[in-house]
Design a protein around this motif. Structure first.
Motif, mmCIF file in Angstrom:
data_model
loop_
_atom_site.group_PDB
_atom_site.id
_atom_site.type_symbol
_atom_site.label_atom_id
_atom_site.label_comp_id
_atom_site.label_asym_id
_atom_site.label_seq_id
_atom_site.Cartn_x
_atom_site.Cartn_y
_atom_site.Cartn_z
ATOM 1 N N ARG A 84 0.817 -1.226 0.000
ATOM 2 C CA ARG A 84 0.000 0.000 0.000
ATOM 3 C C ARG A 84 0.841 1.263 0.000
ATOM 4 O O ARG A 84 0.385 2.314 -0.414
ATOM 5 N N SER A 85 2.081 1.172 0.473
ATOM 6 C CA SER A 85 2.930 2.375 0.501
ATOM 7 C C SER A 85 3.843 2.463 -0.710
ATOM 8 O O SER A 85 4.406 3.522 -0.996
ATOM 9 N N GLY A 86 4.023 1.338 -1.407
ATOM 10 C CA GLY A 86 4.944 1.326 -2.539
ATOM 11 C C GLY A 86 6.398 1.301 -2.103
ATOM 12 O O GLY A 86 7.287 1.637 -2.879
ATOM 13 N N VAL A 87 6.643 0.911 -0.862
ATOM 14 C CA VAL A 87 8.004 0.858 -0.325
ATOM 15 C C VAL A 87 8.350 -0.611 -0.070
ATOM 16 O O VAL A 87 7.532 -1.370 0.465
ATOM 17 N N ALA A 88 9.551 -1.022 -0.448
ATOM 18 C CA ALA A 88 9.961 -2.420 -0.312
ATOM 19 C C ALA A 88 9.980 -2.845 1.154
ATOM 20 O O ALA A 88 10.259 -2.039 2.050
ATOM 21 N N VAL A 89 9.689 -4.119 1.371
ATOM 22 C CA VAL A 89 9.724 -4.682 2.724
ATOM 23 C C VAL A 89 11.081 -4.428 3.374
ATOM 24 O O VAL A 89 11.163 -4.054 4.552
ATOM 25 N N SER A 90 12.151 -4.606 2.607
ATOM 26 C CA SER A 90 13.494 -4.406 3.169
ATOM 27 C C SER A 90 13.673 -2.960 3.646
ATOM 28 O O SER A 90 14.287 -2.712 4.688
ATOM 29 N N ALA A 91 13.121 -2.006 2.891
ATOM 30 C CA ALA A 91 13.229 -0.597 3.295
ATOM 31 C C ALA A 91 12.411 -0.346 4.564
ATOM 32 O O ALA A 91 12.840 0.396 5.454
ATOM 33 N N LEU A 92 11.241 -0.991 4.660
ATOM 34 C CA LEU A 92 10.416 -0.821 5.865
ATOM 35 C C LEU A 92 11.128 -1.397 7.092
ATOM 36 O O LEU A 92 11.096 -0.795 8.169
ATOM 37 N N HIS A 93 11.777 -2.536 6.918
ATOM 38 C CA HIS A 93 12.570 -3.101 8.025
ATOM 39 C C HIS A 93 13.669 -2.124 8.432
ATOM 40 O O HIS A 93 13.935 -1.923 9.620
ATOM 41 N N PHE A 94 14.295 -1.521 7.427
ATOM 42 C CA PHE A 94 15.365 -0.559 7.697
ATOM 43 C C PHE A 94 14.806 0.652 8.448
ATOM 44 O O PHE A 94 15.391 1.104 9.434
ATOM 45 N N TYR A 95 13.675 1.161 8.010
ATOM 46 C CA TYR A 95 13.039 2.295 8.708
ATOM 47 C C TYR A 95 12.765 1.928 10.165
ATOM 48 O O TYR A 95 12.976 2.732 11.074
ATOM 49 N N GLU A 96 12.287 0.719 10.357
ATOM 50 C CA GLU A 96 11.956 0.308 11.722
ATOM 51 C C GLU A 96 13.229 0.184 12.560
ATOM 52 O O GLU A 96 13.253 0.601 13.728
ATOM 53 N N ALA A 97 14.269 -0.366 11.965
ATOM 54 C CA ALA A 97 15.538 -0.506 12.700
ATOM 55 C C ALA A 97 16.091 0.863 13.091
ATOM 56 O O ALA A 97 16.743 1.002 14.127
ATOM 57 N N LYS A 98 15.806 1.873 12.255
ATOM 58 C CA LYS A 98 16.295 3.226 12.520
ATOM 59 C C LYS A 98 15.324 4.038 13.377
ATOM 60 O O LYS A 98 15.554 5.216 13.640
ATOM 61 N N GLY A 99 14.226 3.416 13.776
ATOM 62 C CA GLY A 99 13.270 4.086 14.657
ATOM 63 C C GLY A 99 12.330 5.037 13.953
ATOM 64 O O GLY A 99 11.654 5.844 14.599
ATOM 65 N N LEU A 100 12.232 4.942 12.631
ATOM 66 C CA LEU A 100 11.343 5.835 11.884
ATOM 67 C C LEU A 100 9.893 5.375 11.933
ATOM 68 O O LEU A 100 8.976 6.180 11.850
ATOM 69 N N ILE A 101 9.699 4.072 11.996
ATOM 70 C CA ILE A 101 8.353 3.528 12.134
ATOM 71 C C ILE A 101 8.392 2.481 13.247
ATOM 72 O O ILE A 101 9.466 2.006 13.616
ATOM 73 N N ALA A 102 7.213 2.165 13.753
ATOM 74 C CA ALA A 102 7.149 1.190 14.845
ATOM 75 C C ALA A 102 5.993 0.232 14.592
ATOM 76 O O ALA A 102 5.015 0.579 13.923
ATOM 77 N N SER A 103 6.126 -0.952 15.124
ATOM 78 C CA SER A 103 5.066 -1.953 14.992
ATOM 79 C C SER A 103 4.767 -2.550 16.353
ATOM 80 O O SER A 103 5.523 -2.363 17.308
ATOM 81 N N ASN A 104 3.658 -3.254 16.397
ATOM 82 C CA ASN A 104 3.329 -4.073 17.558
ATOM 83 C C ASN A 104 3.336 -5.523 17.107
ATOM 84 O O ASN A 104 3.317 -5.800 15.912
ATOM 85 N N ARG A 105 3.383 -6.421 18.049
ATOM 86 C CA ARG A 105 3.334 -7.847 17.717
ATOM 87 C C ARG A 105 1.943 -8.368 18.011
ATOM 88 O O ARG A 105 1.359 -8.042 19.047
ATOM 89 N N ASN A 106 1.421 -9.176 17.087
ATOM 90 C CA ASN A 106 0.131 -9.802 17.348
ATOM 91 C C ASN A 106 0.347 -11.108 18.135
ATOM 92 O O ASN A 106 1.480 -11.430 18.496
ATOM 93 N N ALA A 107 -0.752 -11.813 18.354
ATOM 94 C CA ALA A 107 -0.667 -13.036 19.157
ATOM 95 C C ALA A 107 0.271 -14.052 18.530
ATOM 96 O O ALA A 107 0.884 -14.864 19.235
ATOM 97 N N GLY A 108 0.395 -14.014 17.226
ATOM 98 C CA GLY A 108 1.301 -14.938 16.531
ATOM 99 C C GLY A 108 2.712 -14.400 16.405
ATOM 100 O O GLY A 108 3.497 -14.932 15.638
ATOM 101 N N ASN A 109 3.010 -13.324 17.140
ATOM 102 C CA ASN A 109 4.330 -12.679 17.152
ATOM 103 C C ASN A 109 4.714 -12.109 15.786
ATOM 104 O O ASN A 109 5.889 -12.033 15.447
#
Ligand code: FES
Length: 151
Positions: A19-44
């Motif tokens: 939906r964002s047009g951004v690669a999964v690898s880039a999203l992981h990188f953003y998260e590692a750099k603290g730009l975005i955050a996620s929560n974990r669901n019951a399935g982790n």
């Protein structure tokens, strides 16, 4: 019988990427750099709020105009309680980044003009070439050879 209301499911990393047009690898990188955050669901599994789409859009737009990721992260971290940027936030951020862009354009124009003076010259002189010795900075360091590094 009515089902109990479910909490919002959130977006998987794949949905966010699609939906964002951004690669999964880039999203992981953003998260590692603290730009975005996620929560974990019951399935982790990572789940992102739908508002993360807006945050990712701001990150991509800022990157497109050459804003370093560290600066983007800093700007986003200034938002109250880590919220995702609203339209008003984007107006402030885009105005700030326009000033940055103006400054970089002015600096590049100055460098281009200095480079014009080098075309066909070839002297590479520490004294005479404005690109080798911007603002005659080396004169303050005394006589003799000095290391040179671009700013
Ligand atoms: S190389 Fe001669 S002025 Fe730059």
């Amino acid at each position: 019988m009515e089902k109990p209301s479910q909490p919002p499911r959130g977006l998987s990393i794949g949905e966010l990427a699609r939906r964002s047009g951004v690669a999964v690898s880039a999203l992981h990188f953003y998260e590692a750099k603290g730009l975005i955050a996620s929560n974990r669901n019951a399935g982790n599994q990572r789940r992102y709020s739908r508002e993360t789409l807006r945050r990712v859009a701001v990150i991509k737009m800022a990157q497109r105009v050459g804003i370093p990721l560290a600066e983007i992260a800093g700007a986003l971290s200034e938002l109250p309680q880590g919220r995702n940027p609203t339209a008003a936030d984007w107006a402030v951020l885009s105005a700030r980044w326009r000033e940055d862009l103006d400054q970089r354009i002015a600096k590049l124009q100055m460098l281009r003009d200095q480079l014009d003076g080098c075309i066909g010259c070839g002297c590479l002189s520490l004294e005479a070439c404005p690109l080798r010795n911007p603002g005659d900075q080396r004169a303050a360091e005394g006589p003799g050879a000095h290391w040179w590094a671009p700013d």
